[in-house]
Design an enzyme around this catalytic site. Structure first.
Site, PDB file in Angstrom:
ATOM      1  N   THR A   6       9.635  18.376   3.107  1.00 48.13           N
ATOM      2  CA  THR A   6       8.359  19.090   3.165  1.00 48.13           C
ATOM      3  C   THR A   6       8.311  19.931   4.429  1.00 48.13           C
ATOM      4  OG1 THR A   6       7.177  17.462   1.858  1.00 48.13           O
ATOM      5  CG2 THR A   6       5.872  18.687   3.478  1.00 48.13           C
ATOM      6  N   HIS A  46       9.401  12.008  -7.555  1.00 48.90           N
ATOM      7  CA  HIS A  46       9.150  11.415  -6.233  1.00 48.90           C
ATOM      8  C   HIS A  46       8.443  10.073  -6.446  1.00 48.90           C
ATOM      9  CE1 HIS A  46       8.697  10.814  -2.113  1.00 48.90           C
ATOM     10  NE2 HIS A  46       8.168  11.961  -1.731  1.00 48.90           N
ATOM     11  N   ASN A  75       8.359   6.561  -0.889  1.00 54.97           N
ATOM     12  CA  ASN A  75       7.557   6.892   0.299  1.00 54.97           C
ATOM     13  C   ASN A  75       6.048   6.703   0.162  1.00 54.97           C
ATOM     14  OD1 ASN A  75      10.056   7.509   1.250  1.00 54.97           O
ATOM     15  ND2 ASN A  75       9.747   9.714   1.409  1.00 54.97           N
ATOM     16  N   TYR A 124       3.876   7.350  -2.312  1.00 58.78           N
ATOM     17  CA  TYR A 124       3.021   8.268  -3.071  1.00 58.78           C
ATOM     18  C   TYR A 124       2.654   7.633  -4.429  1.00 58.78           C
ATOM     19  CZ  TYR A 124       3.967  11.212   0.851  1.00 58.78           C
ATOM     20  OH  TYR A 124       4.041  11.683   2.135  1.00 58.78           O
ATOM     21  N   ASN A 180       3.313   5.214   4.865  1.00 64.50           N
ATOM     22  CA  ASN A 180       2.082   5.286   4.069  1.00 64.50           C
ATOM     23  C   ASN A 180       1.516   3.892   3.783  1.00 64.50           C
ATOM     24  OD1 ASN A 180       1.228   7.979   3.655  1.00 64.50           O
ATOM     25  ND2 ASN A 180       2.926   8.329   2.225  1.00 64.50           N
TER      26      ASN A 180
HETATM   27  C1  LIG Z   1      10.236  17.089   7.916  1.00 62.96           C
HETATM   28  C2  LIG Z   1      10.516  16.070   6.854  1.00 62.96           C
HETATM   29  C3  LIG Z   1       9.962  16.259   5.594  1.00 62.96           C
HETATM   30  C4  LIG Z   1      10.238  15.358   4.557  1.00 62.96           C
HETATM   31  N1  LIG Z   1       9.741  15.602   3.287  1.00 62.96           N
HETATM   32  C5  LIG Z   1      10.105  14.816   2.255  1.00 62.96           C
HETATM   33  C6  LIG Z   1       9.722  15.139   0.920  1.00 62.96           C
HETATM   34  O1  LIG Z   1       9.090  16.167   0.644  1.00 62.96           O
HETATM   35  N2  LIG Z   1      10.102  14.284  -0.067  1.00 62.96           N
HETATM   36  C7  LIG Z   1      10.822  13.139   0.182  1.00 62.96           C
HETATM   37  O2  LIG Z   1      11.142  12.393  -0.744  1.00 62.96           O
HETATM   38  N3  LIG Z   1      11.211  12.830   1.441  1.00 62.96           N
HETATM   39  C8  LIG Z   1      10.888  13.647   2.468  1.00 62.96           C
HETATM   40  N4  LIG Z   1      11.344  13.367   3.732  1.00 62.96           N
HETATM   41  C9  LIG Z   1      12.317  12.272   3.933  1.00 62.96           C
HETATM   42  C10 LIG Z   1      13.752  12.835   3.887  1.00 62.96           C
HETATM   43  O3  LIG Z   1      14.072  13.305   2.576  1.00 62.96           O
HETATM   44  C11 LIG Z   1      14.790  11.755   4.271  1.00 62.96           C
HETATM   45  O4  LIG Z   1      14.586  10.628   3.447  1.00 62.96           O
HETATM   46  C12 LIG Z   1      14.678  11.376   5.736  1.00 62.96           C
HETATM   47  O5  LIG Z   1      14.627  12.499   6.580  1.00 62.96           O
HETATM   48  C13 LIG Z   1      15.864  10.485   6.159  1.00 62.96           C
HETATM   49  O6  LIG Z   1      17.089  11.194   6.016  1.00 62.96           O
HETATM   50  P1  LIG Z   1      17.859  11.775   7.316  1.00 62.96           P
HETATM   51  O7  LIG Z   1      18.065  10.586   8.225  1.00 62.96           O
HETATM   52  O8  LIG Z   1      19.136  12.349   6.808  1.00 62.96           O
HETATM   53  O9  LIG Z   1      16.950  12.781   7.951  1.00 62.96           O
HETATM   54  C14 LIG Z   1      11.057  14.227   4.790  1.00 62.96           C
HETATM   55  C15 LIG Z   1      11.596  14.035   6.085  1.00 62.96           C
HETATM   56  C16 LIG Z   1      11.334  14.937   7.082  1.00 62.96           C
HETATM   57  C17 LIG Z   1      11.969  14.740   8.449  1.00 62.96           C
END
Ligand SMILES: Cc1cc2nc3c(=O)[nH]c(=O)nc-3n(C[C@H](O)[C@H](O)[C@H](O)COP(=O)(O)O)c2cc1C
Length: 372
Positions: free
Chosen positions: A29, A179, A182, A184, A239
């Site tokens: 996001t 989705h 997390n 939702y 959440n």
């Molecule tokens: C800025 C940001 C926005 C995110 N938006 C979403 C999202 O829209 N949908 C989702 O399932 N997870 C979202 N996440 C979680 C990421 O998809 C991911 O699970 C998380 O960053 C851990 O992976 P990483 O360690 O490689 O960053 C978001 C994470 C971050 C940092």
């Protein structure tokens, strides 16, 4: 000789898709949508820059106004949003990439200010989020107390996801990801820290999985199961979420999704320094029950990703924050090049800044050389 690096950068096929590598862009996001929650040219440039991913999963996109919980997140419920997303899918496909849309309903993670006529947000049960704040147009506010969906309203919610899938198809996406992670709406039905229902959508794991499986049936009717994935976060507390027995619940969910031949399961369970098969981890239980492609996520480095592929813990690995800061992440990983550090202050705001201005490797070198 086959080395582990050959796996991360080897091709992988599922359903009709052929991916050139196993590096998936996680859904992220970024809150840059325009008026009417419509994706713009700026968003198209951002995804186009990241088209070398084996697969892009788009940022979460709400299926209705009721499903909205943040300012500037794109939707997939109006014709204008479909036109905006078309800019994105065309740009990614022109650049040789593949992109799924993440279908989203935030449920209780909303606030009355996003809802039609400032009504209460909906959830499985009337249980308010106590941790953190809603991010409203007027700034941070305590979360609103949701109301439990009436049982006769549930087909309407399923219909929102089905319509979202239809619009995603019209917008040119290669598939969709549900989705269900997390905290939702779908997760609010899955986990008993929130779901206190006494009807056929609450109580047993079979009942709590019912909404997800009804949505799966509706959405696979639009795209075909081989173009539909689902995201789960079995142990995330984000959440204000919890469950009394994540291993039992999510094992059941993985089994049911496997029977419905979903293209992939995308499991978020941060490594936090643990071994991939540490006993408290739920991910290995799901891997054992799900026959489709298996994507793992949560703090993976190049080395951890290679190990997950080598040991058979996963088929694909998704990267979140590293993809924000590195548009050419697969190439950087393949060359063991240094990664740009993400700027947290522009994760959810900043327009083009911290969004489309992270340099590629070939752009970064002159700047570094310029110091000498
Ligand atoms: C800025 C940001 C926005 C995110 N938006 C979403 C999202 O829209 N949908 C989702 O399932 N997870 C979202 N996440 C979680 C990421 O998809 C991911 O699970 C998380 O960053 C851990 O992976 P990483 O360690 O490689 O960053 C978001 C994470 C971050 C940092």
């Amino acid at each position: 000789m086959t080395t582990s690096s050959d796996l991360l950068f080897s091709s992988f096929s599922f359903g009709p898709l052929s991916l050139p590598n196993r590096v998936v862009m996680a859904p992220l996001t970024r809150c840059r949508a325009g008026e009417g929650n419509v994706p713009t040219e700026l968003i198209a440039r951002y995804y186009e820059q990241r088209a070398s991913a084996g697969l892009i999963v788009s940022e979460a996109s709400q299926v209705s106004q009721q499903g909205t919980g943040y300012v500037g997140t794109p939707g997939i419920y109006t014709d204008a949003q479909v036109e905006g997303w078309r800019l994105v899918t065309d740009a990614v496909h022109r650049a040789g990439g593949r992109i799924f849309l993440q279908l989203w309903h935030v449920g209780r993670s909303s606030h009355v200010s996003f809802q039609p006529d400032r009504q209460a947000p909906v959830s499985s049960s009337a249980v308010r989020i106590r941790a953190g704040h809603a991010h409203t147009p007027e700034g941070p506010q305590p979360y609103s107390t949701p109301r439990a969906l009436e049982i006769h309203e549930i087909p309407g919610v399923v219909g929102q996801f089905e319509a979202g899938a239809r619009r995603a198809k019209a917008a040119g996406f290669d598939g969709v990801e549900l989705h269900s992670a997390n905290g939702y709406l779908i997760d609010q039905f899955l986990r008993d820290g929130v779901n206190q229902r006494t009807d056929r959508y609450g109580g047993s794991v079979q009942n709590r999985a019912r909404l997800l499986l009804e949505i799966v049936e509706a959405v696979t009717g639009v795209f075909g199961a081989d173009r539909v994935g689902a995201r789960l976060s079995p142990r995330s507390e984000y959440n204000d979420m919890s469950d009394s027995d994540p291993a039992e619940l999510f094992s059941h969910v993985a089994t049911e999704l496997s029977e419905r031949r979903l293209a992939y399961l995308h499991v978020v369970e941060p490594l936090e320094g643990r071994a991939l098969d540490a006993p408290e981890r739920v991910t290995p239980l799901l891997r054992a029950r799900f026959r489709g492609a298996f994507i793992v996520n949560g703090g993976y480095t190049r080395e951890a990703a290679e190990e997950a592929l080598r040991t058979g813990a996963a088929d694909l690995v998704s990267f979140g924050a590293p993809f924000i800061a590195n548009p050419d992440l697969p190439e950087r990983l393949a060359r063991r090049a240094p990664l740009n550090a993400p700027d947290v202050s522009t994760f959810y705001a900043g327009g083009p800044r911290g969004y489309i201005d992270y340099p590629r490797l070939d752009e970064a070198q002159p700047a570094a050389a310029g110091a000498g």
